[in-house]
Design a protein around this motif. Sequence first.
Motif, PDB file in Angstrom:
ATOM      1  N   GLU A  63       0.858  -1.184   0.000  1.00 18.91           N
ATOM      2  CA  GLU A  63       0.000   0.000   0.000  1.00 18.91           C
ATOM      3  C   GLU A  63       0.902   1.244   0.000  1.00 18.91           C
ATOM      4  O   GLU A  63       1.872   1.292   0.760  1.00 18.91           O
ATOM      5  N   PRO A  64       0.595   2.249  -0.870  1.00 16.05           N
ATOM      6  CA  PRO A  64       1.456   3.440  -0.884  1.00 16.05           C
ATOM      7  C   PRO A  64       1.556   4.085   0.495  1.00 16.05           C
ATOM      8  O   PRO A  64       0.628   4.009   1.293  1.00 16.05           O
ATOM      9  N   GLY A  65       2.684   4.718   0.751  1.00 20.93           N
ATOM     10  CA  GLY A  65       2.817   5.518   1.965  1.00 20.93           C
ATOM     11  C   GLY A  65       3.755   4.954   3.010  1.00 20.93           C
ATOM     12  O   GLY A  65       4.109   5.665   3.954  1.00 20.93           O
ATOM     13  N   LEU A  66       4.163   3.688   2.862  1.00 23.39           N
ATOM     14  CA  LEU A  66       5.068   3.131   3.870  1.00 23.39           C
ATOM     15  C   LEU A  66       6.472   3.713   3.738  1.00 23.39           C
ATOM     16  O   LEU A  66       7.005   4.303   4.685  1.00 23.39           O
ATOM     17  N   TYR A  67       7.056   3.583   2.562  1.00 24.97           N
ATOM     18  CA  TYR A  67       8.476   3.946   2.415  1.00 24.97           C
ATOM     19  C   TYR A  67       8.722   5.430   2.671  1.00 24.97           C
ATOM     20  O   TYR A  67       9.727   5.811   3.248  1.00 24.97           O
ATOM     21  N   ILE A  68       7.781   6.242   2.266  1.00 25.72           N
ATOM     22  CA  ILE A  68       7.953   7.687   2.433  1.00 25.72           C
ATOM     23  C   ILE A  68       7.851   8.097   3.907  1.00 25.72           C
ATOM     24  O   ILE A  68       8.403   9.120   4.317  1.00 25.72           O
ATOM     25  N   SER A  69       7.161   7.257   4.706  1.00 22.39           N
ATOM     26  CA  SER A  69       6.916   7.641   6.104  1.00 22.39           C
ATOM     27  C   SER A  69       7.941   7.073   7.081  1.00 22.39           C
ATOM     28  O   SER A  69       7.832   7.291   8.292  1.00 22.39           O
ATOM     29  N   LEU A  70       8.922   6.341   6.581  1.00 20.26           N
ATOM     30  CA  LEU A  70       9.887   5.720   7.499  1.00 20.26           C
ATOM     31  C   LEU A  70      10.695   6.783   8.231  1.00 20.26           C
ATOM     32  O   LEU A  70      11.050   7.814   7.664  1.00 20.26           O
ATOM     33  N   LYS A  71      10.989   6.472   9.504  1.00 24.30           N
ATOM     34  CA  LYS A  71      11.812   7.408  10.277  1.00 24.30           C
ATOM     35  C   LYS A  71      13.275   7.015  10.138  1.00 24.30           C
ATOM     36  O   LYS A  71      13.579   5.832  10.014  1.00 24.30           O
ATOM     37  N   PRO A  72      14.154   7.992  10.195  1.00 25.31           N
ATOM     38  CA  PRO A  72      15.574   7.626  10.151  1.00 25.31           C
ATOM     39  C   PRO A  72      15.969   6.896  11.442  1.00 25.31           C
ATOM     40  O   PRO A  72      15.441   7.201  12.513  1.00 25.31           O
ATOM     41  N   LEU A  73      16.876   5.949  11.343  1.00 23.41           N
ATOM     42  CA  LEU A  73      17.403   5.282  12.535  1.00 23.41           C
ATOM     43  C   LEU A  73      18.297   6.261  13.306  1.00 23.41           C
ATOM     44  O   LEU A  73      18.793   7.240  12.733  1.00 23.41           O
ATOM     45  N   PRO A  74      18.509   6.020  14.608  1.00 20.80           N
ATOM     46  CA  PRO A  74      19.319   6.962  15.399  1.00 20.80           C
ATOM     47  C   PRO A  74      20.695   7.223  14.778  1.00 20.80           C
ATOM     48  O   PRO A  74      21.392   6.271  14.405  1.00 20.80           O
ATOM     49  N   ASN A  75      21.026   8.492  14.645  1.00 21.68           N
ATOM     50  CA  ASN A  75      22.316   8.975  14.112  1.00 21.68           C
ATOM     51  C   ASN A  75      22.554   8.647  12.631  1.00 21.68           C
ATOM     52  O   ASN A  75      23.646   8.883  12.123  1.00 21.68           O
ATOM     53  N   ALA A  76      21.543   8.104  11.948  1.00 20.65           N
ATOM     54  CA  ALA A  76      21.743   7.719  10.545  1.00 20.65           C
ATOM     55  C   ALA A  76      21.997   8.945   9.655  1.00 20.65           C
ATOM     56  O   ALA A  76      22.881   8.915   8.792  1.00 20.65           O
TER      57      ALA A  76
END
Length: 154
Positions: free
Chosen positions: A37-50
């Motif tokens: 379903e659209p919207g997953l990849y765009i909403s990912l949060k960056p991992l700590p310090n990435a």
Amino acid sequence: MAKYIVYVDMDHTLCDYDEGFGRHQLKHPELKYPQSEPGLYISLKPLPNAIESFEWLMKHPALDVYILTAPSIQNPHCYSEKRIWVEEHLGMEAVRRLIISPNKGLNKGHYLIDDCAIGKGQENFEGELIQYGFGRFKDWKSVISFFKEKLAGE
Ligand SMILES: [Mg+2]
């Protein structure tokens, strides 16, 4: 001066896929593959310090850094969502360095920072695999320490 070519994976390396997947699953409990379903990849949060770590690598004069991510081929939206994610979190310089490829073993280079050692051609990568999240590379701080140590001895 010859530069070291470094590739950086996205899912589970720059991006917190697990957190995003859980959130997306709650939104679409009826779907077997909520990632389609659209919207997953765009909403990912960056991992700590990435983000800071990627910027450090990208600005280092001895490194030539690229993002190397495999697509979710069942999900055509992921191609554009990954591109937008990179612009939003890392800027246009990183977009110029974005490679979306189903076979990471075809890329020439010295280092691949990736949470997976196999599956998308990582096993055939000619350089050294830095397996993010494991052993001495448990987080971004330890990955950056590795490069600081490596480059200080040059
Ligand atoms: Mg990954």
